[in-house]
Scaffold this active site. Structure first.
Site, short mmCIF file in Angstrom:
data_model
loop_
_atom_site.label_atom_id
_atom_site.label_comp_id
_atom_site.label_asym_id
_atom_site.label_seq_id
_atom_site.Cartn_x
_atom_site.Cartn_y
_atom_site.Cartn_z
NE ARG A 1 -3.46 2.76 0.52
CZ ARG A 1 -4.46 3.17 -0.22
NH1 ARG A 1 -4.86 2.45 -1.24
NH2 ARG A 1 -5.10 4.30 0.05
CD GLU A 2 2.77 3.62 3.88
OE1 GLU A 2 3.17 4.61 3.25
OE2 GLU A 2 2.02 3.72 4.87
#
Length: 650
Positions: free
Chosen positions: A511-512
């Site tokens: 996600r990051e």
């Protein structure tokens, strides 16, 4: 062969503060063949020539270009050589024709066009000008076109260039002067720009624009300036002299900002102007929308009265979310059902509202109807689908479908010039240049080629490009490519040491950064797991050089240790720890109910920050996927079904 170190297994490491992609052949303890050795020598020659070709003589430049004729990055040397020889118009035109649209095009084209503009070479300029967002070149093009076309054809484009919220280049001044002298800079046009500048633009332009307005209207700009500095001034009884309907633009702007700072003051001010006939319907709807969202996000009971004023046709995802979130906080299930069923049909069918409709039905004793909705949702591979599956006790559905490309298509793509140039930039550790070439490929390729590029990027262990290539064509079903087991061994090792689930760490990383090792966010987070420098210093208990955070091994080490820290600070609650990783521990603690415990799904849906709300949903969905991909047969959503967040009253 000796067992490889962690750095060798990863194939990436830090060199002189820059990310260097190290090909597999450099990591292995095997002999280097002649072709590989030749390519290594070409890279050294290229780097040597790249630094010098812009200032060397013609004979030396031609010698370097000839020596590297079959090296993929040789055209970049020619580009740099031509940038220093802008009078060589024929050679530049041939180069730009050959490499039009590639990353080599724009830097040379812009420099050459500016050179031509300085020399008033109108015909050559216009023949090689391409539509662009570059205002300086656009202004030069319009000036040259004025020599050939009727001004009436040009003025609309000039107006569009002038009426923006920022200052334009000085090269545009002669064009704007001619446009103004032709009577095109009317008070209405000036006012249009004032609004764009005041509402999110370059505020220091306002005094300049004030001077352009007729004297009787200059006070309107003064109102903008004051409201921009402090929106509370619109609440003062004598702030608006009510001489001009345009005052309502300033009022609408101020109210939209004031409602977030001081709701009571904003609401009382609105009461004085609610029936004002000078408010346009657009302005009125903008204020109503802002009030509805701001009050609902605060959990203010007055939100309902504003939500119902928004016409159904104006309902969008944001308004729908806060309308439902407001009543979810109250756990008013009949109202939840009624609001969802009154939504536009397209909005109502989204996974979110189908899930919450099922929850509302369940809470009202209509379990059979709820199960029907959840069973349909359980086929989806997202947060709501996984939640629905867990509520039914069904296994999560991944619906994996590999991209429909052949090995031959992938192999053929490997010979594409953009791919070869990208691979060479990667080998030189020049990530930005490599991405430019890959992005050029994506812009010019058909859908099948983009799918093949996703497979090829994965083979290159360039995971971010693989993920983004699939997103570009909307192919969501190849789970192995979209959720690669990147740095799996390193994740397992450091997550194990930090006593956190490696699948969770993998989900956070996905996600990051989508496994972009050199990722750098606008707020300064760096590397795979987007570590903030202060966080790194805290984890390491000593100052950490920023370059170290781009080393994936170091980044994973700090990131997994930070996850451990957040788990400990949040009493082992993975959900709150996930939110804290995005928004910060202190802020998330403010969102936890102090006098009641609410169901976990309601807490997630009512997180005030959209970014964090969507972040938590995405990470939990990714966690479920990685849990399966890493052969960990645990339903990570099962604990959420019965979990409650907050402290119940004694």
């Amino acid at each position: 062969m000796l067992k490889r170190s962690i750095k060798q297994r990863a194939g990436w490491w830090l060199t002189l503060g820059a990310i260097l992609v190290v090909p597999v052949w450099l990591c292995a303890d095997e002999p280097i063949d002649e072709e590989t050795l030749l390519r290594s020598q070409q890279r050294e020659q290229f780097l040597h020539a790249e630094l010098r070709i812009g200032s060397t003589n013609r004979a030396q430049a031609e010698q370097w270009l000839e020596q590297l004729a079959d090296y993929p990055l040789q055209p970049y040397l020619e580009q740099r050589w031509l940038e220093g020889r802008l009078s060589a118009s024929d050679a530049i035109e041939r180069f730009l024709t050959r490499y039009q649209g590639t990353p080599m095009d724009w830097p040379l084209r812009k420099r050459w066009l500016l050179y031509l503009a300085q020399r008033r070479s109108a015909e050559l300029f216009l023949a090689n000008y391409r539509p662009t967002q570059d205002a300086e070149l656009h202004c030069h093009a319009l000036r040259f076109r004025l020599e050939k076309e009727a001004p009436a054809q040009i003025w609309p484009e000039v107006r569009e260039l002038w009426t923006v919220g920022v200052s334009q280049p000085r090269a545009c001044d002669p064009l704007f002067t001619r446009w103004r002298d032709a009577g095109q800079m009317t008070p209405e046009v000036i006012w249009q720009r004032v609004g764009k500048v005041a509402d999110g633009g370059q505020a220091n332009l306002l005094p300049y624009l004030r001077g352009l307005m007729p004297a009787r209207d200059q006070y309107l700009v003064d109102l903008w300036i004051r409201a921009r500095r402090n929106p509370a001034v619109v609440a003062q009884s004598n702030f608006f002299p009510r001489r001009d309907p345009r005052e309502r633009e300033v009022l609408a702007y101020g109210l939209r900002r004031l409602i977030w700072r001081n709701p009571d003051q904003a609401l009382s001010t609105w009461q004085r102007f609610a029936e004002d006939p000078h408010f346009t319907e657009t302005q009125r709807q903008m204020v109503i929308r802002a009030f509805a969202v701001a009050l609902a996000s605060r959990g203010d009971e007055r939100a309902d009265a504003w939500m119902v004023q928004v016409p159904v046709e104006h309902m969008d995802d944001t308004l729908a979310h806060w309308r439902i979130a407001h009543v979810l906080k109250q756990q008013d299930w009949p109202r939840v059902q009624q609001l969802i069923e009154s939504m536009p049909a397209e909005l109502q069918q989204s996974a979110a509202w189908q899930y919450w409709l099922a929850r509302a039905l369940e809470q009202q004793g209509q379990q059979t109807q709820a199960d029907v909705l959840w069973r349909a949702l359980a086929q989806r591979r997202n947060y709501y689908g996984f939640m629905a599956a867990s509520r039914l006790g069904l296994p999560p559905s991944l619906s994996h479908r590999p991209v429909p490309v052949t090995d031959g298509e992938v192999a053929d793509l490997g010979g594409h010039p953009s791919v070869q140039r990208a691979q060479e930039w990667l080998a030189l550790g020049r990530m930005t240049e490599a991405r430019r070439e890959w992005n050029h490929l994506q812009r010019t390729a058909d859908e099948q080629t983009k799918l093949a590029s996703a497979r090829l990027a994965a083979q290159m262990q360039w995971y971010e490009r693989s993920i983004f290539s699939l997103a570009d064509v909307g192919f969501w079903d190849d789970i192995e490519l979209r959720f690669p087991l990147a740095f799996k061994e390193e994740m397992a090792e450091f997550a194990g040491k930090a006593e956190v689930d490696p699948a969770w760490a993998m989900a956070i990383t996905r996600r990051e950064s989508s496994f972009m090792v050199d990722a750098n966010s606008p707020v300064g987070a760096r590397g795979l797991m987007q570590i903030m420098p202060d966080t790194a210093n805290y984890i390491a208990r000593q100052p950490v050089q920023l370059g170290q955070l781009y080393n994936p091994i170091t980044n994973i080490d700090y990131g997994t240790n930070y996850l451990n820290y957040l788990m400990r600070r949040n009493d082992g609650n993975l959900l709150i720890a996930t939110a804290s990783y995005n928004a910060g521990y202190g802020r998330v603690r403010q969102w936890i109910p102090k006098d009641e415990a609410v169901p976990a799904d309601i807490w997630i849906e009512t997180i005030p920050f959209r970014e964090t709300r969507e972040y938590v949903k995405a990470v939990m969905a990714y966690y479920q996927i990685y849990n399966i991909r890493m052969d960990q047969p645990v339903d990570v959503f099962a604990p959420l079904v019965g979990m409650r967040i907050g402290q119940a009253k004694d």
